[in-house]
Design an enzyme around this catalytic site. Structure first.
Site, PDB file in Angstrom:
ATOM      1  N   LYS A  54      48.064  36.976  51.249  1.00 56.88           N
ATOM      2  CA  LYS A  54      49.068  38.042  51.259  1.00 56.88           C
ATOM      3  C   LYS A  54      50.105  37.784  52.349  1.00 56.88           C
ATOM      4  O   LYS A  54      51.300  37.941  52.130  1.00 56.88           O
ATOM      5  CB  LYS A  54      48.411  39.412  51.431  1.00 56.88           C
ATOM      6  CG  LYS A  54      47.768  39.894  50.127  1.00 56.88           C
ATOM      7  CD  LYS A  54      47.033  41.204  50.285  1.00 56.88           C
ATOM      8  CE  LYS A  54      46.327  41.569  48.975  1.00 56.88           C
ATOM      9  NZ  LYS A  54      45.294  42.584  49.157  1.00 56.88           N
ATOM     10  N   LYS A  56      47.527  31.628  38.985  1.00 59.46           N
ATOM     11  CA  LYS A  56      46.717  32.837  38.794  1.00 59.46           C
ATOM     12  C   LYS A  56      47.634  34.035  38.466  1.00 59.46           C
ATOM     13  O   LYS A  56      48.648  34.242  39.132  1.00 59.46           O
ATOM     14  CB  LYS A  56      45.960  33.152  40.102  1.00 59.46           C
ATOM     15  CG  LYS A  56      45.129  34.416  40.021  1.00 59.46           C
ATOM     16  CD  LYS A  56      44.868  35.049  41.391  1.00 59.46           C
ATOM     17  CE  LYS A  56      44.873  36.560  41.222  1.00 59.46           C
ATOM     18  NZ  LYS A  56      44.474  37.382  42.306  1.00 59.46           N
ATOM     19  N   LYS A 105      49.941  40.603  40.193  1.00 64.29           N
ATOM     20  CA  LYS A 105      51.089  41.481  40.384  1.00 64.29           C
ATOM     21  C   LYS A 105      52.031  40.916  41.441  1.00 64.29           C
ATOM     22  O   LYS A 105      53.229  41.082  41.370  1.00 64.29           O
ATOM     23  CB  LYS A 105      50.613  42.871  40.855  1.00 64.29           C
ATOM     24  CG  LYS A 105      50.285  43.808  39.733  1.00 64.29           C
ATOM     25  CD  LYS A 105      49.440  44.983  40.226  1.00 64.29           C
ATOM     26  CE  LYS A 105      47.993  44.658  40.252  1.00 64.29           C
ATOM     27  NZ  LYS A 105      47.071  45.705  40.685  1.00 64.29           N
TER      28      LYS A 105
END
Ligand code: ADP
Ligand code: TRP
Length: 321
Positions: free
Chosen positions: A110, A189, A192
Site C-alpha cells: 500500500k 492481481k 481496487k
C-alpha cells in the site's frame, strides 16, 4: 466449527473479491457456524469520505446477499455494530511485536502504491486479529493476499495464550488454490487499488468496454499460442464458463485462428450470464433496504452474544477485570 471472514467497504466489489472470498464463504455457510461481516472500521485506514463509506457499506451488504449469503445460515453484520472489537484490539496490540507488522506485505504494498501511511494502516492486522479471535474462529476463508494477516493473528493468539494462559482459539486460513489469485484487465492481481477490476455488478456497457480493453500481446490471430493457459481472458473464462466452453476457447487459442477480440466477446457473454440471477436478486433487494438493514441488525445481535463472553474471558485473563 466456526467460520469467519470480512470484507472492506472500500469500493465496488470485483471478480477477485467474488472468487477469492465471497464464493468460498458462501459455500462454507453449509459446513459450519458462519460469521461474515463488513469491515467498516478497516476501511477508515484508506477511505476518508463518510458518505461513501455509508453507501459502500450498504452496497457490500447488497452484493453479498445477492450472491447467495443466506442470513438464516450465516450471521451477517457490520463490524462497528460490535464495537467490543476495538477493545480487544488494544489488548492484543500490547503483545504484538513491531517487527511482525513491519513485515506485512499488504502494508508495504500500500505504501509502495502511494497511500500515505497512518497508524491505523500499520495496526490494521491487529484489528483483523481481534475480528477473528473475538468470535473463537477456527477457519478464515480469504484470498491468498490475506494469508499473512491470518498468520499474524495466529502469532498474536499464541503469544497471548503464553502470556496469560489459554484464552484464544488459534485459527487457520482457508485458501482455495484454484482461485487463489484472480488476474485483472492488465494481467496483474485484480485489485481496487490497481484500477484493473471487473466488477460483479458493473453496468453492462461499461463492463463490456473494460473486457474488450483487456491488455493482450501483439501476436496475430493466426499465430498458435502455446502459452494459451496463461492468457488472462482464458483464466477469467475458466471461472465464469462451463469447463467445456473454456477448454474449447483455450484449445482454439493454442492452435491459432482465434482472435483476441472474439475471445473477449465470449468472456463478456459468459461473465454476464454467470451473474444474471444475482443481478435480478440485487435489483429486488435494492427496493427493500429495510429488509437489508433488519438482516444486519439481527446479525449484530447474534454476533454480540458470542463476542461478549470472549472479550470477558480475555479481560479476566490479562487482569483488566
Ligand atoms: P482489493 O485488493 O481490491 O482492495 P480487498 O483487499 O478488499 O481487495 O480484498 C477483499 C477479499 O477479496 C480478500 O479476502 C482478498 O483476499 C480477496 N481478493 C481480492 N482481490 C483478489 C484477487 N485478485 N484474487 C483473489 N482474491 C482476491
Ligand atoms: N483485511 C481483509 C481484507 O482487506 C478484511 C478483513 C478484516 C478480514 N477483518 C477480517 C478478513 C477478518 C478475514 C477475517 O480483505
Amino acid at each position: 466449527m466456526r467460520i469467519l471472514s470480512g470484507i472492506q467497504p472500500s469500493g465496488a466489489l470485483h471478480l477477485g473479491n467474488y472468487f477469492g472470498m465471497m464464493l468460498p464463504s458462501i459455500e462454507l455457510q453449509n459446513q459450519g457456524d458462519a460469521f461474515y461481516f463488513i469491515a467498516n472500521y478497516h476501511s477508515m485506514t484508506s477511505l476518508f469520505d463518510a458518505e461513501r463509506r455509508r453507501q459502500n457499506t450498504m452496497d457490500v451488504a447488497l452484493d453479498f446477499l445477492a450472491c447467495g449469503l443466506d442470513p438464516k445460515k450465516s450471521v451477517f453484520f457490520r463490524q462497528s455494530d460490535v464495537p467490543q472489537v476495538t477493545e480487544l484490539s488494544w489488548l492484543l496490540t500490547t503483545l504484538t511485536p513491531m517487527g511482525l507488522l513491519e513485515r506485512c506485505h499488504s502494508y508495504k504494498d500500500k505504501i509502495a502504491n502511494g497511500i500515505s501511511p497512518n497508524h491505523g494502516l500499520f495496526a490494521y492486522p491487529v484489528l483483523m486479529a481481534a475480528d477473528i479471535l473475538l468470535y473463537d474462529s477456527n477457519i478464515v476463508p480469504v484470498g491468498k493476499d490475506q494469508k499473512q494477516h491470518v498468520e499474524v493473528t495466529r502469532d498474536i493468539a499464541i503469544k497471548f495464550n503464553e502470556a496469560y494462559g489459554q484464552t484464544f482459539v488459534v485459527p487457520e486460513p482457508r485458501i482455495r488454490e484454484d482461485v487463489a489469485l484472480v488476474t485483472g484487465t492488465d494481467g496483474q492481481k485484480m485489485s481496487k487499488s490497481y484500477n484493473n477490476t471487473i466488477e460483479i455488478f458493473g453496468e453492462e456497457k461499461a463492463t463490456r468496454k473494460k473486457i474488450m480493453g483487456m491488455v493482450m500481446d501483439s501476436r496475430t490471430p493466426a499465430e498458435p499460442k502455446p502459452d494459451a493457459e496463461k492468457n488472462s481472458a482464458i483464466q477469467l473464462l475458466k471461472l465464469v464458463a462451463p469447463v467445456e466452453v473454456s477448454s474449447d476457447f483455450e484449445n482454439r487459442l493454442r492452435a491459432g485462428g482465434l482472435g483476441y477480440g472474439d475471445l473477449k466477446k465470449g468472456l463478456f457473454e459468459h461473465y454476464w450470464n454467470y451473474f444474471a440471477a444475482a443481478r435480478t436478486r440485487r435489483a429486488e433487494l435494492t427496493q427493500n433496504l429495510d429488509h437489508v438493514n433488519a438482516v444486519l441488525k439481527d446479525g449484530a445481535q447474534r454476533a454480540l452474544m458470542v463476542a461478549q463472553p470472549v472479550l470477558e474471558r480475555a479481560r479476566k485473563a490479562c487482569g483488566i477485570t
